[in-house]
Structure formats: structure tokens, C-alpha cells
Write a protein that holds these residues in place. Structure first.
Motif, PDB file in Angstrom:
ATOM      1  N   LYS A  73       0.763  -1.153   0.076  1.00 16.99           N
ATOM      2  CA  LYS A  73       0.016  -0.039  -0.010  1.00 16.99           C
ATOM      3  C   LYS A  73       0.827   1.274  -0.071  1.00 16.99           C
ATOM      4  CE  LYS A  73      -4.005  -2.175   2.096  1.00 16.99           C
ATOM      5  NZ  LYS A  73      -4.813  -2.120   3.463  1.00 16.99           N
ATOM      6  N   GLY A  74       2.069   1.260   0.450  1.00 16.28           N
ATOM      7  CA  GLY A  74       2.890   2.247   0.705  1.00 16.28           C
ATOM      8  C   GLY A  74       3.727   2.408  -0.537  1.00 16.28           C
ATOM      9  N   ILE A  75       3.722   1.544  -1.651  1.00 14.04           N
ATOM     10  CA  ILE A  75       4.478   1.729  -2.843  1.00 14.04           C
ATOM     11  C   ILE A  75       3.970   2.236  -4.067  1.00 14.04           C
ATOM     12  CG2 ILE A  75       6.296   0.439  -4.359  1.00 14.04           C
ATOM     13  CD1 ILE A  75       7.058  -1.095  -1.874  1.00 14.04           C
ATOM     14  N   ARG A  76       4.118   3.027  -4.575  1.00 10.33           N
ATOM     15  CA  ARG A  76       3.427   3.510  -5.806  1.00 10.33           C
ATOM     16  C   ARG A  76       3.664   2.699  -7.136  1.00 10.33           C
ATOM     17  NH1 ARG A  76       3.882   9.954  -5.719  1.00 10.33           N
ATOM     18  NH2 ARG A  76       2.857  10.263  -3.685  1.00 10.33           N
ATOM     19  N   GLY A  77       2.827   2.429  -7.900  1.00 11.48           N
ATOM     20  CA  GLY A  77       3.070   1.546  -9.145  1.00 11.48           C
ATOM     21  C   GLY A  77       2.918   0.331  -9.246  1.00 11.48           C
ATOM     22  N   ILE A  78       2.708  -0.162  -8.138  1.00 16.17           N
ATOM     23  CA  ILE A  78       2.249  -1.723  -8.125  1.00 16.17           C
ATOM     24  C   ILE A  78       1.264  -2.287  -9.113  1.00 16.17           C
ATOM     25  CG2 ILE A  78       1.914  -3.717  -6.693  1.00 16.17           C
ATOM     26  CD1 ILE A  78       4.454  -2.546  -6.119  1.00 16.17           C
ATOM     27  N   ASN A  79       1.625  -3.202  -9.875  1.00 15.28           N
ATOM     28  CA  ASN A  79       0.605  -3.654 -10.606  1.00 15.28           C
ATOM     29  C   ASN A  79      -0.094  -4.843  -9.878  1.00 15.28           C
ATOM     30  OD1 ASN A  79      -0.645  -5.541 -12.747  1.00 15.28           O
ATOM     31  ND2 ASN A  79       0.237  -4.086 -14.276  1.00 15.28           N
ATOM     32  N   PRO A  80      -1.257  -4.814  -9.515  1.00 16.10           N
ATOM     33  CA  PRO A  80      -1.965  -5.855  -8.735  1.00 16.10           C
ATOM     34  C   PRO A  80      -1.842  -7.149  -9.264  1.00 16.10           C
ATOM     35  CG  PRO A  80      -3.325  -3.804  -8.887  1.00 16.10           C
ATOM     36  CD  PRO A  80      -2.275  -3.732  -9.761  1.00 16.10           C
ATOM     37  N   GLU A  81      -2.171  -7.291 -10.538  1.00 15.10           N
ATOM     38  CA  GLU A  81      -2.047  -8.661 -11.040  1.00 15.10           C
ATOM     39  C   GLU A  81      -0.582  -9.256 -11.468  1.00 15.10           C
ATOM     40  OE1 GLU A  81      -3.313 -10.501 -15.644  1.00 15.10           O
ATOM     41  OE2 GLU A  81      -4.176  -8.417 -15.247  1.00 15.10           O
TER      42      GLU A  81
END
Length: 137
Positions: free
Chosen positions: A88-96
């Protein structure tokens, strides 16, 4: 005065050593264990769009290490909470892509690597011992 201070330091050190060596502490999993290598070796992969190629071997070792370390229900819940908080604290994570990491590494993971899927309710397993487990297969 110096003797009293030295004696106090020895007592504090002995108490700290006893606490660190206690079984309760020895079996605990810490967020740093869960997120440390994952952040270093898996985050760049987790930011990518879904692809067929697997994560790096270091990322896969990290994920396997988390799965191996989270043996008890409490440890699994801690690991899940730690990973979710970190993601949640890291930008740009692709959930898939993030969710696919364990399966692409061939690791059986007890929860989803996700910020939108809640951690499973491991409470039913917390008070069970392996001796009382029932195989229903």
C-alpha cells in the motif's frame, strides 16, 4: 558507583538475552523478514504489466523464504499484514503482476499478495496443533 553501573548493565544484558532466546520470540516472524528481500528483489517485477516471464531467482527465493518462515497461523497473518501494508505504501504496483509472483515462482502461498484482497481469517487454525489436524483429501 562504576561497579553498580556495570552490574546493572550485566543484569540488563542477561534479561535481554533470556527474552531473545525465549521460544515465543524465536518463533515470531517480523515484518522486516517478510518485506526486506521482497522489496529489494520483487518490487520492480511487481510494477510491470503482466508478462509470461517469471520473476528473478532472487525474487523467487524471497517469496519461498516468506512461505517457509510463515508456518503458524499467527505467522501467516503477520506475513500477510506486513506485505499488504508494504504494498500500500509503494506507488506503481501492478496488482495482477504482484499477485502472480508466488505461482510464477512455483511457491504455494497461504494468501494473496494484494492490497485489495483481505488477509484470510487464520483464527480457526491458531489454536489447532498439527497433531489434531484432519486430512480430508
Amino acid at each position: 558507583m562504576a561497579r553498580a553501573t556495570a552490574a546493572q548493565l550485566v543484569v540488563v544484558a542477561l534479561v535481554a538475552a533470556m527474552l531473545l532466546a525465549s521460544p515465543r520470540t524465536a518463533n515470531a516472524i517480523l515484518c522486516g523478514q517478510v518485506t526486506g528481500d521482497f522489496v529489494v528483489f520483487c518490487i520492480n517485477y511487481a510494477r510491470r504489466p503482466p508478462v509470461d516471464d517469471p520473476p528473478s531467482s532472487r525474487c523467487c527465493r524471497s517469496v519461498k523464504g516468506i512461505a517457509d518462515a510463515a508456518r503458524t497461523a499467527k505467522e501467516k497473518l503477520t506475513a500477510c499484514d506486513c506485505l499488504q501494508s508494504m504494498l500500500k505504501g509503494i506507488r506503481g504496483i501492478n496488482p495482477e503482476t504482484a499477485a502472480s509472483i508466488p505461482s510464477k515462482c512455483g511457491v504455494s502461498f497461504p494468501f494473496a499478495i494484494s492490497t485489495s484482497v483481505p488477509c484470510p481469517d487464520f483464527s480457526l487454525m491458531i489454536n489447532r496443533s498439527p497433531a489434531h489436524a484432519v486430512d480430508v483429501a
